[in-house]
Design a protein around this motif. Structure first.
Motif, mmCIF file in Angstrom:
data_model
loop_
_atom_site.group_PDB
_atom_site.id
_atom_site.type_symbol
_atom_site.label_atom_id
_atom_site.label_comp_id
_atom_site.label_asym_id
_atom_site.label_seq_id
_atom_site.Cartn_x
_atom_site.Cartn_y
_atom_site.Cartn_z
ATOM 1 N N ALA A 70 37.605 32.676 3.837
ATOM 2 C CA ALA A 70 37.842 33.327 4.947
ATOM 3 C C ALA A 70 39.138 33.982 5.148
ATOM 4 C CB ALA A 70 37.719 32.256 6.177
ATOM 5 N N GLU A 71 39.568 34.960 6.058
ATOM 6 C CA GLU A 71 40.728 35.559 6.321
ATOM 7 C C GLU A 71 41.551 35.154 7.767
ATOM 8 O OE1 GLU A 71 40.135 40.100 5.728
ATOM 9 O OE2 GLU A 71 38.458 39.370 6.624
ATOM 10 N N MET A 72 40.658 34.338 8.370
ATOM 11 C CA MET A 72 41.275 33.615 9.540
ATOM 12 C C MET A 72 40.355 32.162 9.660
ATOM 13 S SD MET A 72 41.752 35.076 13.296
ATOM 14 C CE MET A 72 42.291 34.011 14.866
ATOM 15 N N VAL A 73 41.122 31.160 9.922
ATOM 16 C CA VAL A 73 40.450 29.901 10.250
ATOM 17 C C VAL A 73 41.002 29.545 11.330
ATOM 18 C CG1 VAL A 73 39.975 27.493 9.596
ATOM 19 C CG2 VAL A 73 39.920 29.389 7.782
ATOM 20 N N VAL A 74 40.320 29.363 12.551
ATOM 21 C CA VAL A 74 40.425 28.806 13.646
ATOM 22 C C VAL A 74 40.069 27.123 13.567
ATOM 23 C CG1 VAL A 74 40.287 29.032 16.124
ATOM 24 C CG2 VAL A 74 39.910 30.899 14.711
ATOM 25 N N LYS A 79 45.324 28.712 1.451
ATOM 26 C CA LYS A 79 46.613 29.404 2.087
ATOM 27 C C LYS A 79 47.671 29.601 1.092
ATOM 28 C CE LYS A 79 49.221 29.961 5.794
ATOM 29 N NZ LYS A 79 49.127 31.195 6.979
ATOM 30 N N GLN A 80 47.596 28.759 0.261
ATOM 31 C CA GLN A 80 48.883 28.915 -1.053
ATOM 32 C C GLN A 80 48.435 30.166 -1.800
ATOM 33 O OE1 GLN A 80 48.996 24.788 -2.661
ATOM 34 N NE2 GLN A 80 50.444 24.087 -0.868
ATOM 35 N N SER A 81 47.338 30.406 -2.221
ATOM 36 C CA SER A 81 46.973 31.340 -2.996
ATOM 37 C C SER A 81 46.807 32.850 -2.262
ATOM 38 C CB SER A 81 45.709 30.998 -3.786
ATOM 39 O OG SER A 81 44.720 30.693 -3.182
ATOM 40 N N ASN A 82 46.636 32.533 -0.853
ATOM 41 C CA ASN A 82 46.399 33.788 -0.032
ATOM 42 C C ASN A 82 47.252 33.504 1.241
ATOM 43 O OD1 ASN A 82 45.628 35.964 1.491
ATOM 44 N ND2 ASN A 82 43.861 35.192 2.056
ATOM 45 N N PRO A 83 48.550 33.800 1.294
ATOM 46 C CA PRO A 83 49.648 33.515 2.217
ATOM 47 C C PRO A 83 48.970 34.409 3.628
ATOM 48 C CG PRO A 83 50.815 33.953 0.353
ATOM 49 C CD PRO A 83 49.472 34.245 -0.142
ATOM 50 N N ALA A 84 47.989 35.410 3.383
ATOM 51 C CA ALA A 84 47.819 36.227 4.603
ATOM 52 C C ALA A 84 46.986 35.581 5.331
ATOM 53 C CB ALA A 84 47.184 37.439 3.983
ATOM 54 N N LEU A 85 46.339 34.359 4.784
ATOM 55 C CA LEU A 85 45.253 33.655 5.521
ATOM 56 C C LEU A 85 45.812 33.059 6.917
ATOM 57 C CD1 LEU A 85 42.453 31.958 5.673
ATOM 58 C CD2 LEU A 85 43.475 30.164 4.400
ATOM 59 N N ASN A 86 45.146 33.347 8.121
ATOM 60 C CA ASN A 86 45.564 33.196 9.435
ATOM 61 C C ASN A 86 45.002 31.858 9.814
ATOM 62 O OD1 ASN A 86 46.942 33.509 12.007
ATOM 63 N ND2 ASN A 86 45.613 35.111 12.599
ATOM 64 N N ILE A 87 45.957 30.860 10.073
ATOM 65 C CA ILE A 87 45.229 29.559 10.644
ATOM 66 C C ILE A 87 45.757 29.525 12.077
ATOM 67 C CG2 ILE A 87 45.084 27.016 9.961
ATOM 68 C CD1 ILE A 87 45.311 27.507 7.054
ATOM 69 N N VAL A 88 44.682 29.023 12.792
ATOM 70 C CA VAL A 88 45.258 28.885 14.286
ATOM 71 C C VAL A 88 44.592 27.258 14.629
ATOM 72 C CG1 VAL A 88 44.972 29.653 16.714
ATOM 73 C CG2 VAL A 88 45.065 31.354 14.792
ATOM 74 N N VAL A 89 45.537 26.587 14.951
ATOM 75 C CA VAL A 89 45.052 25.306 15.488
ATOM 76 C C VAL A 89 45.150 25.317 17.041
ATOM 77 C CG1 VAL A 89 45.632 22.673 15.637
ATOM 78 C CG2 VAL A 89 45.938 24.041 13.368
ATOM 79 N N ILE A 90 43.811 24.884 17.507
ATOM 80 C CA ILE A 90 43.711 24.835 19.332
ATOM 81 C C ILE A 90 43.531 23.407 19.357
ATOM 82 C CG2 ILE A 90 42.384 25.461 21.229
ATOM 83 C CD1 ILE A 90 41.744 28.179 19.312
ATOM 84 N N ASP A 91 44.612 22.561 19.954
ATOM 85 C CA ASP A 91 44.681 21.248 20.166
ATOM 86 C C ASP A 91 45.702 20.906 21.204
ATOM 87 O OD1 ASP A 91 45.038 18.261 19.941
ATOM 88 O OD2 ASP A 91 44.150 18.474 17.996
ATOM 89 N N ARG A 118 50.130 18.233 19.126
ATOM 90 C CA ARG A 118 50.695 18.772 17.793
ATOM 91 C C ARG A 118 50.255 17.882 16.756
ATOM 92 N NH1 ARG A 118 53.013 18.731 13.400
ATOM 93 N NH2 ARG A 118 53.682 20.652 12.576
ATOM 94 N N THR A 119 49.540 18.037 15.592
ATOM 95 C CA THR A 119 48.962 17.098 14.899
ATOM 96 C C THR A 119 49.495 17.708 13.380
ATOM 97 O OG1 THR A 119 47.035 18.204 14.077
ATOM 98 C CG2 THR A 119 46.858 16.651 15.989
ATOM 99 N N ASP A 120 49.389 16.893 12.359
ATOM 100 C CA ASP A 120 49.686 17.335 11.029
ATOM 101 C C ASP A 120 48.877 18.432 10.599
ATOM 102 O OD1 ASP A 120 51.716 15.282 10.738
ATOM 103 O OD2 ASP A 120 50.683 14.335 8.863
ATOM 104 N N THR A 121 47.702 18.692 11.058
ATOM 105 C CA THR A 121 46.865 19.797 10.925
ATOM 106 C C THR A 121 47.798 21.075 11.122
ATOM 107 O OG1 THR A 121 45.013 18.625 11.545
ATOM 108 C CG2 THR A 121 44.689 20.986 11.224
ATOM 109 N N CYS A 122 48.723 21.159 12.096
ATOM 110 C CA CYS A 122 49.624 22.269 12.409
ATOM 111 C C CYS A 122 50.485 22.646 11.228
ATOM 112 C CB CYS A 122 50.341 21.960 13.535
ATOM 113 S SG CYS A 122 49.391 21.623 14.989
ATOM 114 N N ASP A 123 50.581 21.545 10.177
ATOM 115 C CA ASP A 123 51.499 21.859 9.074
ATOM 116 C C ASP A 123 51.400 23.302 8.463
ATOM 117 O OD1 ASP A 123 52.917 19.796 9.885
ATOM 118 O OD2 ASP A 123 52.217 18.659 8.201
ATOM 119 N N ILE A 124 50.006 23.349 8.487
ATOM 120 C CA ILE A 124 49.784 24.821 7.650
ATOM 121 C C ILE A 124 49.241 25.941 8.524
ATOM 122 C CG2 ILE A 124 48.855 23.500 5.511
ATOM 123 C CD1 ILE A 124 45.961 24.076 6.439
#
Ligand SMILES: Nc1nc2c(c(=O)[nH]1)N[C@H]1C(S)=C(S)[C@@H](COP(=O)(O)OP(=O)(O)OC[C@H]3O[C@@H](n4cnc5c(=O)[nH]c(N)nc54)[C@H](O)[C@@H]3O)O[C@H]1N2
Ligand SMILES: Nc1nc2c(c(=O)[nH]1)N[C@H]1C(S)=C(S)[C@@H](COP(=O)(O)OP(=O)(O)OC[C@H]3O[C@@H](n4cnc5c(=O)[nH]c(N)nc54)[C@H](O)[C@@H]3O)O[C@H]1N2
Ligand code: SF4
Ligand SMILES: [Mo]
Length: 843
Positions: free
Chosen positions: A166-170, A191-203, A206-212
């Motif tokens: 994916a290029e974006m993970v919601v 995400k480390q190998s593709n820093p352009a990967l856009n990750i959006v957390v909807i919650d 704030r959880t540890d998932t937000c770390d990335i």
């Protein structure tokens, strides 16, 4: 001595729906060595803390060892023959006297597919009742509805690789970092190998998932439908629709869009108001989704466990269908499953409103096919009661016999008092579990010991539809038996010997694979295991992970996503848009209950802690039940960090440790689900949660209850470490709070009370062992008293009572525990405990 690579047995993790492959090897000590299976396509050798600690949890503490009749005079051990005869007789009599609506099974995503299949076959096929529901009702039901409404089938189209492509993970309403940790690790690596990967957390939290994550959208609790309706309207408005896909492969788009636009037209401000997100936050998210080709939306209980859970799911699916982001690499909606075999249960149909193998009650042809296949003339003809309705019917006396397998409804169903009242009244409550003392087994009439993970054998299906073997590695203690065996014995004694004459779990699996092919010659149903129908016992025994549909047995793992051809499982083969509108959560805050209670999981515990509660390592991450509270709210309600607090509403009250944090919004509290009356005094969020549900899926609204909070004024504390569990009862009124934590060689109890130190002393000293034990005591300290109980040379109990404890003191006590007396006498530890050695007296 086994070499590095000898003796490893491949199996699957006991916990979450990621379904990691594990290799396990028994040690001489009886423990298990555990390592990740590098060949398993779920995890490629990686494991999370819970998976790694599995070896520590195969100890037999607290196991149920034999079938037992619970009578007013006490427990009576009975043989399997007697137990299964009694269960069979109880259900037969109830059926004869009150008909098929008077019986029920309440089962679990922690059963293996073979167990699940046999339970479903017995009650729907032969007892003629569809009153079988699973704890998946609390977990996946809204996703099942969403999938069926949109796709015509309960299909998760995606595979794990899509996260990497994916290029974006919601990530919506999912704390992936804690609840699906290995998938989270895969995403982090991507995400480390593709820093352009856009990750959006909807919650909201704030959880540890937000770390990335690039962005965290802390939306208002329950507002997801408005958020995704806004997205659909945005896609239409900004030319981001896949019009060809909509025209060729879907129906209902106009209605869905007009409902979404209604929301957006009352306008952007309305969506902002409902979601409590700013225009900029909304636009950034909408713009990114619209302009990214490959988007995966991962979602879990923040979506499903809601009175609008089904609509939340369809709001998400609508956006993927409208933009054609489905069935393509790196694209699609992804409902992650919670339990190791949540998916398997949905496959065999162990939910009240599905028949079996993705066949449905409302299709006469399916009823005919299944009757013929099972060779029965008593197949249930209509859906049964969903979990909440089922327990209401038990409470009202309509259901008179219930069999609960592999789940602990006293802790995990909403409104615990109501569940207690129902089970107390019910004339026949049978519980199959591995653990003797759970809140639910306490209310049973007959308890049946089941084999647990590492003892049982069968298959599970993970979140990406991949079937893996769980294998038997250790012998089971006492008389524990596989669940499928227990159910089959009862079925035989009810007179259905021919249909349940299974000798081996492989036979059951084979029968089930054949059922998936019945009436499925033209690919009418997605779930098709034709490639596994020819497995012989050896083939089953060696089965490697297979992702369904399985047209051919695959020697190497292959990955396939569904809907790539734009063909869905509706009559016209088109996906359906479902028009949805935002509706507010049911519980409303008011002056008495001004705060919203959210509930969910902690990193290192699993559900009601029957397994993770046995690992000292896992207990370290969170050793007490807690409530997260925002600093402003804490100040407003006079609550200090680390202080105990009452969380209450008219339905009930709990007492838990305050964790003051900006991770939650000022209006919301969060409590973990794990602690219950076997591990703490008064800590279950379900005590406070009403049994209100999504009207279509029947899934409870676990994430939104209204409550208040107030400080607990503590006057005395105790730390009690014992080599055995103790029964500090709920009724010890002077012990306001206790919680149990596993420590090496024993159990540590943290106790707090509103009575003075001296009163607490008189409350607790009766729990000290005196028979065949020696005691050292120091009762003349100014600030409290201390006891050390010794069994020959070792410390078996430590009891310290004072007004409060520092964490370092507790750590020292844990260290001193179970040490030889000589070590204590060498003074180091006695010194650390700041006890004057001369003051110890032997009694
Ligand atoms: N460590 C651990 N892992 C587990 C389990 C466990 O017990 N322990 N259990 C397994 C099981 S059975 C399941 S079902 C899964 C559950 O996995 P998750 O669904 O990831 O876990 P939860 O903590 O229940 O809830 C997820 C998040 O939903 C958020 N949320 C609450 N309300 C809303 C809302 O209105 N909208 C949105 N968008 N989010 C909201 C919560 O704040 C929470 O962070 O975990 C599985 N994995
Ligand atoms: N407040 C609140 N409540 C919730 C949730 C929430 O987020 N908030 N989440 C809900 C969700 S998603 C879930 S999945 C449920 C989970 O809730 P439960 O299913 O009640 O939790 P478990 O502790 O996993 O219960 C499993 C029981 O089965 C036993 N067991 C394990 N393996 C076997 C086996 O092979 N055979 C048999 N017979 N017994 C076995 C275990 O010892 C344990 O007692 O909780 C739900 N309740
Ligand atoms: S991610 Fe889930 S399946 Fe994998 S090791 Fe952890 S708990 Fe087990
Ligand atoms: Mo779950």
């Amino acid at each position: 001595m086994a070499s590095q690579d000898e003796g490893w047995i491949k199996t699957t993790c006991a916990y979450c729906g990621v379904g990691c492959g594990i290799e396990a090897r028994p040690k001489l000590s009886g423990e298990l060595e555990i390592r990740g299976d590098k060949a398993h396509p779920s995890n490629y050798g990686k494991l999370c803390t819970k998976g790694i600690a599995l070896g520590e949890t195969v100890i037999h503490d607290g196991r149920m060892l034999s079938p037992t009749l619970k009578t007013e005079q006490g427990d009576v051990t009975i043989s399997w023959d007697e137990a299964t005869a009694k269960v069979a007789e109880g259900f037969t009599r109830t059926l004869r006297e009150h008909g098929p609506e008077s019986v029920a099974f309440y089962v679990s995503g922690q059963l293996l597919t073979e167990d699940y299949y046999v339970a479903n076959k017995l009650i729907k096929g032969f007892m003629g009742s569809a009153n079988i529901d699973s704890n998946s009702r609390l977990c996946m039901a809204s996703s099942v509805v969403g999938h069926k409404r949109a796709f015509g089938s309960d299909t998760v189209p995606i595979c794990y690789e899509d996260l990497e492509q994916a290029e974006m993970v919601v990530i919506v309403g999912s704390n992936l970092a804690w609840c699906h940790p290995v998938l989270f690790q895969r995403l982090r690596t991507a995400k480390q190998s593709n820093p352009a990967l856009n990750i959006v957390v909807i919650d909201p939290r704030r959880t540890d998932t937000c770390d990335i994550a690039n962005t965290h959208l802390a939306l208002a609790s329950g507002s997801d439908v408005a958020l995704f309706n806004g997205l659909l309207a945005h896609l239409a408005e900004h030319n981001a629709l896949d019009n060809d896909f909509i025209a060729s492969h879907t129906t209902g788009f106009d209605d869905a869009l007009s409902k979404a636009q209604d929301q957006a037209a009352q306008s952007q401000t309305d969506i902002e108001h409902i979601t409590q997100l700013s225009t900029a936050q909304l636009n950034d998210f909408y713009h990114a989704f619209a302009n990214t080709e490959r988007v995966v939306t991962v979602y879990s209980q923040g979506v499903n466990q809601s009175s609008s859970g089904s609509d939340k799911v369809n709001a998400i699916l609508n956006c993927h269908l409208a933009s054609g982001k489905i069935g393509k690499p790196g694209s699609g909606p992804f409902s992650v499953t919670g339990q190791p075999n949540a998916m398997g249960g949905r496959e065999v149909g162990a939910l009240a409103n599905t028949l079996t193998a993705h066949m449905e009650f409302d299709e006469p042809e399916h009823l005919r096919l299944v009757s013929e296949f099972w060779d029965t003339d008593n197949l249930a003809q209509k859906p049964g009661l969903k979990a909440i309705e089922m327990f209401d019917a038990i409470d009202s006396g309509k259901i008179k016999a219930v069999w609960i397998m592999a789940t602990n409804p006293m802790v995990s169903l909403p409104n615990s008092e109501k569940i207690k009242s129902a089970l107390t009244k019910c004339p026949l409550v049978v519980v199959s579990d591995c653990i003797a003392e759970t809140e639910t087994t306490r209310l049973a009439d007959i308890v049946l010991p089941a084999q647990g993970w590492s003892e049982k054998s069968g298959t599970v299906t993970n979140s990406e539809r991949r079937i893996s073997r769980q294998r038997r590695i250790l012998p089971s203690p006492g008389q524990a038996k596989p669940d499928w065996w227990i159910v089959s014995q009862v079925a035989k004694k009810m007179g259905y010997a021919n249909a349940f004459d299974y000798q081996h779990e492989g036979e059951i699996f084979r029968e089930y694979t054949h059922l998936t092919c019945v009436g499925n010659e033209q690919g009418q149903r997605d779930l098709n295991l034709i490639g596994l129908t020819h497995l012989n016992d050896q083939g089953y025994s060696r089965l490697t992970p297979q992702q369904w549909p399985v047209s051919q047995l695959q020697a190497q793992p292959v990955t396939q996503r569904l809907f790539g051809d734009g063909r869905f499982y509706t009559p016209d083969e088109r996906a359906r848009f479902i028009g949805v509108s935002f509706t507010a959560p049911i519980a409303k805050t008011d002056i008495q209950t001004p705060l919203i209670l959210n509930s969910g999981r902690s990193r290192d515990h699993w559900h009601t802690m029957s397994r993770t509660g046995l690992s000292a390592k896992l207990a370290e991450h969170a050793s007490e039940p807690y409530v997260q509270i925002h600093p402003k709210t804490a100040a407003q309600f006079s609550i200090k960090d680390n202080q105990l607090a009452w969380v209450t509403n008219p339905q009930g009250c709990t007492l838990v440790r305050a964790n003051v944090t900006t991770d939650v919004s000022p209006q919301q509290l969060f409590m973990p689900i794990h602690w219950n009356e076997t591990t703490a005094k008064n800590s279950k969020p379900c005590t406070l949660i009403a049994n209100t549900t999504d009207a279509i899926s029947g899934q409870p609204e676990f994430k939104h209850s209204s409550v208040s909070i107030s400080p607990f004024i503590s006057k005395s504390c105790a730390i009690f470490i014992s080599n055995k569990t103790m029964s500090l009862s709920k009724t010890d009124s002077n012990i306001d709070y206790w919680v149990r934590q596993k420590v090496p060689q024993g159990y540590l109890y943290r106790i707090e009370s509103s009575v003075s130190v001296s009163q607490l002393i008189s409350e607790l000293t009766p729990y000290l062992e005196t028979q065949n034990h020696r005691q050292l005591s120091n009762e003349s300290r100014k600030d409290g008293a201390r006891w050390i109980t010794l069994d020959k040379e070792h410390v078996t109990q430590l009891l310290f009572i004072q007004d409060r404890f520092k964490n370092s003191e507790i750590a020292t006590m844990i260290e001193a525990f179970n040490q030889p007396l000589t070590l204590l006498e060498a003074n180091e530890i006695v010194h650390d405990l700041s006890v004057d050695n001369d003051l110890f007296v032997s009694v």
